[in-house]
Design a protein around this motif. Structure first.
Motif, short mmCIF file in Angstrom:
data_model
loop_
_atom_site.label_atom_id
_atom_site.label_comp_id
_atom_site.label_asym_id
_atom_site.label_seq_id
_atom_site.Cartn_x
_atom_site.Cartn_y
_atom_site.Cartn_z
N ALA A 165 34.14 27.62 23.75
CA ALA A 165 35.08 27.28 24.81
C ALA A 165 36.48 27.07 24.25
CB ALA A 165 34.62 26.04 25.56
N ALA A 166 36.57 26.40 23.12
CA ALA A 166 37.86 26.16 22.49
C ALA A 166 38.50 27.47 22.03
CB ALA A 166 37.71 25.21 21.31
N LEU A 167 37.70 28.36 21.47
CA LEU A 167 38.20 29.66 21.03
C LEU A 167 38.69 30.48 22.21
CD1 LEU A 167 38.72 31.69 18.78
CD2 LEU A 167 36.37 32.48 19.05
N GLU A 168 37.95 30.47 23.30
CA GLU A 168 38.36 31.20 24.50
C GLU A 168 39.66 30.64 25.06
OE1 GLU A 168 35.12 31.23 27.28
OE2 GLU A 168 33.82 32.33 25.89
N ALA A 169 39.80 29.32 25.06
CA ALA A 169 41.02 28.69 25.55
C ALA A 169 42.22 29.07 24.67
CB ALA A 169 40.86 27.17 25.60
N TYR A 170 42.01 29.06 23.35
CA TYR A 170 43.07 29.43 22.42
C TYR A 170 43.46 30.89 22.61
CZ TYR A 170 45.42 30.63 18.06
OH TYR A 170 46.32 31.11 17.14
N THR A 171 42.47 31.77 22.74
CA THR A 171 42.73 33.19 22.93
C THR A 171 43.54 33.43 24.20
OG1 THR A 171 40.67 33.70 21.79
CG2 THR A 171 41.64 35.46 23.09
N GLU A 172 43.20 32.72 25.25
CA GLU A 172 43.93 32.85 26.51
C GLU A 172 45.38 32.38 26.36
OE1 GLU A 172 44.98 34.05 30.02
OE2 GLU A 172 43.02 34.48 29.18
N LYS A 173 45.59 31.30 25.62
CA LYS A 173 46.95 30.81 25.40
C LYS A 173 47.78 31.80 24.58
CE LYS A 173 46.02 25.88 25.80
NZ LYS A 173 46.05 24.58 25.13
N VAL A 174 47.13 32.45 23.60
CA VAL A 174 47.83 33.47 22.81
C VAL A 174 48.22 34.64 23.70
CG1 VAL A 174 47.55 35.17 20.95
CG2 VAL A 174 46.78 32.83 20.61
N ARG A 175 47.29 35.08 24.55
CA ARG A 175 47.57 36.21 25.47
C ARG A 175 48.71 35.89 26.43
NH1 ARG A 175 41.70 36.97 27.08
NH2 ARG A 175 40.85 37.97 25.24
N SER A 176 48.73 34.66 26.92
CA SER A 176 49.76 34.29 27.89
C SER A 176 51.11 34.02 27.23
CB SER A 176 49.32 33.06 28.68
OG SER A 176 49.32 31.91 27.84
N GLY A 177 51.14 33.91 25.91
CA GLY A 177 52.39 33.65 25.20
C GLY A 177 52.69 32.17 25.04
N GLU A 178 51.79 31.33 25.49
CA GLU A 178 51.98 29.89 25.37
C GLU A 178 51.93 29.44 23.92
OE1 GLU A 178 49.78 25.87 27.03
OE2 GLU A 178 49.40 27.76 28.03
N VAL A 179 51.07 30.11 23.15
CA VAL A 179 50.93 29.82 21.73
C VAL A 179 51.17 31.11 20.96
CG1 VAL A 179 49.29 29.14 19.93
CG2 VAL A 179 49.24 28.01 22.13
N GLU A 180 52.00 31.04 19.92
CA GLU A 180 52.23 32.21 19.09
C GLU A 180 51.17 32.29 18.01
OE1 GLU A 180 56.10 32.99 17.57
OE2 GLU A 180 57.06 32.19 19.36
N LYS A 181 50.66 33.48 17.83
CA LYS A 181 49.66 33.69 16.78
C LYS A 181 50.37 33.61 15.43
CE LYS A 181 45.67 36.56 15.98
NZ LYS A 181 44.92 37.73 16.40
N PRO A 182 49.80 32.89 14.46
CA PRO A 182 50.46 32.78 13.16
C PRO A 182 50.57 34.15 12.47
CG PRO A 182 48.32 31.67 13.15
CD PRO A 182 48.55 32.17 14.52
N VAL A 183 51.68 34.35 11.81
CA VAL A 183 51.92 35.60 11.10
C VAL A 183 51.27 35.51 9.72
CG1 VAL A 183 53.69 37.11 10.15
CG2 VAL A 183 54.10 35.93 12.30
#
Length: 79
Positions: free
Chosen positions: A8-26
């Protein structure tokens, strides 16, 4: 239960990355890290070995070029 929470936490994080709320680390390659820190001997060795093996870390650990001066100090050695 713990596995479900992790999923559930991974899915929530993935959704935030998709929406642009969280930037994926480079993630930098060893060559890019060496360029950012030109005074680091370790970064230079890691970058050179990574470059020599065409960007494949697994190949660095399996390197059989014992005549190379960097062979004894190459990164990602299997011990």
């Amino acid at each position: 239960m713990k596995n479900q929470k992790s999923k559930a936490a991974l899915e929530a994080y993935t959704e935030k990355v998709r929406s642009g709320e969280v930037e994926k680390p480079v993630t930098l390659t060893p060559i890019e890290k060496a360029r950012q820190n030109p005074k680091s001997l370790r970064a230079a060795i890691n970058g050179k070995c990574f470059d020599c093996c065409c960007g494949n870390r697994a190949e660095v650990s399996r390197c059989q070029i014992t005549s190379c001066t960097l062979h004894p100090v190459r990164p990602w050695q299997r011990t």
